[in-house]
Design an enzyme around this catalytic site. Structure first.
Site, PDB file in Angstrom:
ATOM      1  N   ASP A   1      -2.976  -0.508   7.598  1.00  0.00           N
ATOM      2  CA  ASP A   1      -2.277  -1.103   6.475  1.00  0.00           C
ATOM      3  C   ASP A   1      -2.705  -2.586   6.176  1.00  0.00           C
ATOM      4  O   ASP A   1      -2.971  -3.078   4.919  1.00  0.00           O
ATOM      5  CB  ASP A   1      -0.725  -1.602   7.003  1.00  0.00           C
ATOM      6  CG  ASP A   1       0.021  -0.150   6.925  1.00  0.00           C
ATOM      7  OD1 ASP A   1      -0.537   1.059   6.749  1.00  0.00           O
ATOM      8  OD2 ASP A   1       1.379  -0.193   7.484  1.00  0.00           O
TER       9      ASP A   1
ATOM     10  N   SER B   1       8.055 -11.983  -1.935  1.00  0.00           N
ATOM     11  CA  SER B   1       7.407 -10.663  -1.995  1.00  0.00           C
ATOM     12  C   SER B   1       7.996  -9.909  -3.274  1.00  0.00           C
ATOM     13  O   SER B   1       9.215 -10.004  -3.597  1.00  0.00           O
ATOM     14  CB  SER B   1       7.449 -10.143  -0.754  1.00  0.00           C
ATOM     15  OG  SER B   1       6.713  -8.781  -0.769  1.00  0.00           O
TER      16      SER B   1
ATOM     17  N   GLU C   1       0.082  -7.757  12.863  1.00  0.00           N
ATOM     18  CA  GLU C   1       0.509  -6.631  12.737  1.00  0.00           C
ATOM     19  C   GLU C   1       1.177  -6.094  13.982  1.00  0.00           C
ATOM     20  O   GLU C   1       2.053  -5.419  14.320  1.00  0.00           O
ATOM     21  CB  GLU C   1      -0.500  -5.506  11.953  1.00  0.00           C
ATOM     22  CG  GLU C   1      -0.504  -5.570  10.563  1.00  0.00           C
ATOM     23  CD  GLU C   1       0.940  -4.634  10.020  1.00  0.00           C
ATOM     24  OE1 GLU C   1       2.027  -5.130   9.890  1.00  0.00           O
ATOM     25  OE2 GLU C   1       0.553  -3.411   9.618  1.00  0.00           O
TER      26      GLU C   1
ATOM     27  N   LYS D   1       0.759  -1.188  -0.046  1.00  0.00           N
ATOM     28  CA  LYS D   1       0.024  -0.038   0.211  1.00  0.00           C
ATOM     29  C   LYS D   1       0.651   1.379  -0.048  1.00  0.00           C
ATOM     30  O   LYS D   1       1.873   1.291   0.479  1.00  0.00           O
ATOM     31  CB  LYS D   1      -0.773  -0.097   1.174  1.00  0.00           C
ATOM     32  CG  LYS D   1      -0.306  -0.016   2.625  1.00  0.00           C
ATOM     33  CD  LYS D   1       0.254   1.364   3.156  1.00  0.00           C
ATOM     34  CE  LYS D   1       1.377   1.486   3.332  1.00  0.00           C
ATOM     35  NZ  LYS D   1       2.071   1.390   4.953  1.00  0.00           N
TER      36      LYS D   1
ATOM     37  N   GLY E   1       8.068   1.226   4.140  1.00  0.00           N
ATOM     38  CA  GLY E   1       6.968   1.967   3.963  1.00  0.00           C
ATOM     39  C   GLY E   1       6.048   1.525   3.019  1.00  0.00           C
ATOM     40  O   GLY E   1       4.840   2.328   3.198  1.00  0.00           O
TER      41      GLY E   1
HETATM   42  N1  LIG Z   1       8.040 -11.155   2.913  1.00  0.00           N
HETATM   43  C1  LIG Z   1       8.219 -11.329   4.265  1.00  0.00           C
HETATM   44  N2  LIG Z   1       8.901 -12.359   4.706  1.00  0.00           N
HETATM   45  C2  LIG Z   1       9.165 -12.357   6.020  1.00  0.00           C
HETATM   46  N3  LIG Z   1       8.990 -11.271   6.925  1.00  0.00           N
HETATM   47  C3  LIG Z   1       8.620 -10.108   6.433  1.00  0.00           C
HETATM   48  C4  LIG Z   1       7.940  -9.986   4.962  1.00  0.00           C
HETATM   49  N4  LIG Z   1       7.529  -8.817   4.981  1.00  0.00           N
HETATM   50  C5  LIG Z   1       7.361  -8.355   6.045  1.00  0.00           C
HETATM   51  N5  LIG Z   1       8.249  -9.015   7.020  1.00  0.00           N
HETATM   52  C6  LIG Z   1       8.297  -8.535   8.261  1.00  0.00           C
HETATM   53  O1  LIG Z   1       7.729  -7.318   8.510  1.00  0.00           O
HETATM   54  C7  LIG Z   1       9.226  -6.496   8.743  1.00  0.00           C
HETATM   55  C8  LIG Z   1       8.942  -5.112   8.095  1.00  0.00           C
HETATM   56  O2  LIG Z   1       7.620  -4.554   8.666  1.00  0.00           O
HETATM   57  P1  LIG Z   1       7.613  -2.780   8.975  1.00  0.00           P
HETATM   58  O3  LIG Z   1       6.353  -2.520   9.404  1.00  0.00           O
HETATM   59  O4  LIG Z   1       8.884  -2.515   9.714  1.00  0.00           O
HETATM   60  O5  LIG Z   1       7.885  -2.214   7.485  1.00  0.00           O
HETATM   61  P2  LIG Z   1       6.793  -2.126   6.182  1.00  0.00           P
HETATM   62  O6  LIG Z   1       5.500  -2.538   6.666  1.00  0.00           O
HETATM   63  O7  LIG Z   1       7.564  -2.434   4.990  1.00  0.00           O
HETATM   64  O8  LIG Z   1       6.569  -0.518   6.155  1.00  0.00           O
HETATM   65  P3  LIG Z   1       5.529   0.140   6.782  1.00  0.00           P
HETATM   66  O9  LIG Z   1       4.777  -0.160   7.936  1.00  0.00           O
HETATM   67  O10 LIG Z   1       5.822   1.748   7.072  1.00  0.00           O
HETATM   68  O11 LIG Z   1       4.446   0.575   5.728  1.00  0.00           O
HETATM   69  C9  LIG Z   1      10.392  -7.269   8.437  1.00  0.00           C
HETATM   70  O12 LIG Z   1      11.376  -6.824   9.167  1.00  0.00           O
HETATM   71  C10 LIG Z   1       9.810  -8.794   8.857  1.00  0.00           C
HETATM   72  O13 LIG Z   1       9.945  -8.910  10.059  1.00  0.00           O
HETATM   73  C1  LIG Z   2       2.940   4.715  10.741  1.00  0.00           C
HETATM   74  C2  LIG Z   2       1.845   4.035  10.310  1.00  0.00           C
HETATM   75  O1  LIG Z   2       0.651   5.140  10.633  1.00  0.00           O
HETATM   76  C3  LIG Z   2       1.495   3.401   9.111  1.00  0.00           C
HETATM   77  C4  LIG Z   2       2.748   2.506   8.678  1.00  0.00           C
HETATM   78  O2  LIG Z   2       2.307   2.219   7.218  1.00  0.00           O
HETATM   79  C5  LIG Z   2       1.631   3.061  11.356  1.00  0.00           C
HETATM   80  C6  LIG Z   2       0.071   2.544  11.493  1.00  0.00           C
HETATM   81  O3  LIG Z   2      -0.708   3.125  11.014  1.00  0.00           O
HETATM   82  O4  LIG Z   2       0.004   1.348  12.152  1.00  0.00           O
HETATM   83 MG   LIG Z   3       4.590  -2.358   8.436  1.00  0.00          MG
END
Ligand SMILES: Nc1ncnc2c1ncn2[C@@H]1O[C@H](COP(=O)(O)OP(=O)(O)OP(=O)(O)O)[C@@H](O)[C@H]1O
Ligand SMILES: C[C@@](O)(CCO)CC(=O)[O-]
Ligand SMILES: [Mg+2]
Length: 387
Positions: A204, A136, A193, A10, A143
């Site tokens: 998300d 993935s 989450e 997203k 983000g």
């Molecule tokens: N394909 C995947 N395989 C294994 N672990 C994953 C995978 N995708 C996400 N993760 C887990 O989620 C963590 C990343 O999540 P994080 O919420 O920090 O970042 P994001 O979801 O990419 O960004 P945001 O939350 O800002 O949108 C990774 O370090 C891992 O633990």
């Molecule tokens: C930073 C945040 O607002 C969005 C992360 O993609 C965290 C959340 O809403 O859970």
């Molecule tokens: Mg995340």
């Protein structure tokens, strides 16, 4: 028999972080997916292990079923139709099972993802041996909602195998869940989450489950129908960061400066609501589309300023803002910030040459650009008889 689920990442157009504190946010699914395949033993030959293969990273983790039973004795009677909450005790127990694995030091951020997997798997399927394969198209921790796409696709695949949920209809080999099943997937994914984010708003996992473009506030979503060609350039700073730590940092700032932060969150709420109204309002010709784009650009600039007030920008993000502004293009961080990805609005009448120039300049700085389709489908399921 195996099942494959895919769930989208997203972008957040407005309202990240403030949404955790009750403000409105606007988000859209993008056409980059996380795929989760689940195979039960008759196909895989693995009869007493739960295996997780993270194929993109060539990593494999496995737990003997008897060990999971020993550490998590209370997951013996799962009811997929009644999502439970991940208690701090159960998360600690799951984390102890993760600690028994050899996670390479450079990949330690995966530990929370492994905990979320183990927790969701045992809570939905109990002690069944299986092999689960994850791939993935999303950059992790950038983000674009990789954690939510991961939790939603795990929850979706596991629920589709639990026999007590039905899948509505198919679309080119992919099945979609009905409304009440989507709600279940979303509730389970939210628990995952929580394990990864600490205190997620739920935006998300909701946008990854339902797809489309949504307005979200305090757990409630409204679908937004866009009345304009919204095109965004996504630039990955390649600066790694962790959503959990950034969300906690904003909460700490809120404790230190409650009145000031309340005003910041309230301003973000107004920005998100106005953005949703503009996106949905009718636009019949180029002039009205341009007028709407100019308003969106200004709102993005204002939202970015408020994200700076929350302390979640980063020098790499600021470099992208300055670079795109040279081309009169407006940007804001998306997701948790602190690095990660930046969105730049590409107006409908912008020439391809300018897009190429700005991408070339961002590339030269070491950033990675992509243009993703916005507002597509959410979780989908596909079945096949063999691997
Ligand atoms: N394909 C995947 N395989 C294994 N672990 C994953 C995978 N995708 C996400 N993760 C887990 O989620 C963590 C990343 O999540 P994080 O919420 O920090 O970042 P994001 O979801 O990419 O960004 P945001 O939350 O800002 O949108 C990774 O370090 C891992 O633990
Ligand atoms: C930073 C945040 O607002 C969005 C992360 O993609 C965290 C959340 O809403 O859970
Ligand atoms: Mg995340």
């Amino acid at each position: 028999m195996e099942v494959r689920a895919r769930a989208p990442g997203k972008i957040i157009l407005a309202g990240e972080h403030a949404v955790v504190h009750g403000s409105t946010a606007v988000a859209a699914a993008i056409d980059l997916y996380t795929y989760v395949t689940v195979r039960f033993p008759s196909d895989s030959g693995n009869d007493d292990m739960l295996k997780l293969l993270l194929k993109d990273m060539a990593l494999e983790f496995s737990w003997p079923i008897h060990r999971i039973k020993e550490v998590l004795p209370n997951f013996s009677n799962p009811n997929p139709l009644e999502p439970i909450s991940c208690s701090p005790e159960s998360v600690t127990l799951v984390a102890s099972l993760v600690e028994e694995q050899n996670i390479p030091e450079a990949k330690i951020a995966l530990a929370s993802g492994l905990s979320a997997f183990l927790w969701l798997y045992t809570a939905i399927q109990g002690y069944k041996p299986a092999t689960v394969i994850v791939t993935s198209e999303l950059p992790l921790g950038s983000g674009l909602g990789s954690s939510a796409a991961y939790c939603v696709s795990i929850a979706g695949a596991l629920l589709s195998l639990s026999r007590c949920v039905s899948l509505d209809c198919s679309h080119q080999g992919w099945f979609i869940f009905g409304e009440s099943e989507l709600e279940l997937v979303n509730k389970w994914a939210f628990q995952g989450e929580k394990i990864i984010h600490g205190k997620p708003s739920g935006i998300d996992n909701t946008v990854s489950t339902y797809g489309n473009m949504i307005k979200f506030k305090s757990g409630d979503l409204t679908c937004i129908k866009s009345n304009m060609p919204l095109k965004m350039l996504i630039t990955n700073t390649r600066v790694g960061r962790n959503t959990k730590a950034l969300v906690a940092g904003v909460s700490e700032r809120t404790v230190r400066h409650p009145d000031a932060m309340k005003a910041v969150f309230s301003a973000v709420d107004s920005i998100s609501k106005e953005m949703a109204t503009i996106i949905q309002s009718p636009a019949t010709d180029d002039i009205s589309i341009t007028a709407k784009e100019e308003k969106l650009e200004e709102l993005m600039e204002m939202n970015q300023g408020l994200l700076q007030c929350m302390g979640v920008s980063h020098v790499s993000i600021e470099t992208i803002l300055r670079t795109t502004l040279k081309y009169k293009l407006y940007s804001k961080l998306t997701g948790a910030g602190g690095g990660g990805c930046v969105l730049t609005l590409l107006p409908a009448l912008l020439s391809g040459t300018v897009v190429d120039q700005v991408i070339a300049e961002l590339d030269l700085c070491g950033f990675q650009c992509l243009i993703a389709g916005i507002g597509g489908r959410g979780i989908e399921i596909c079945f096949s008889s063999s691997s």
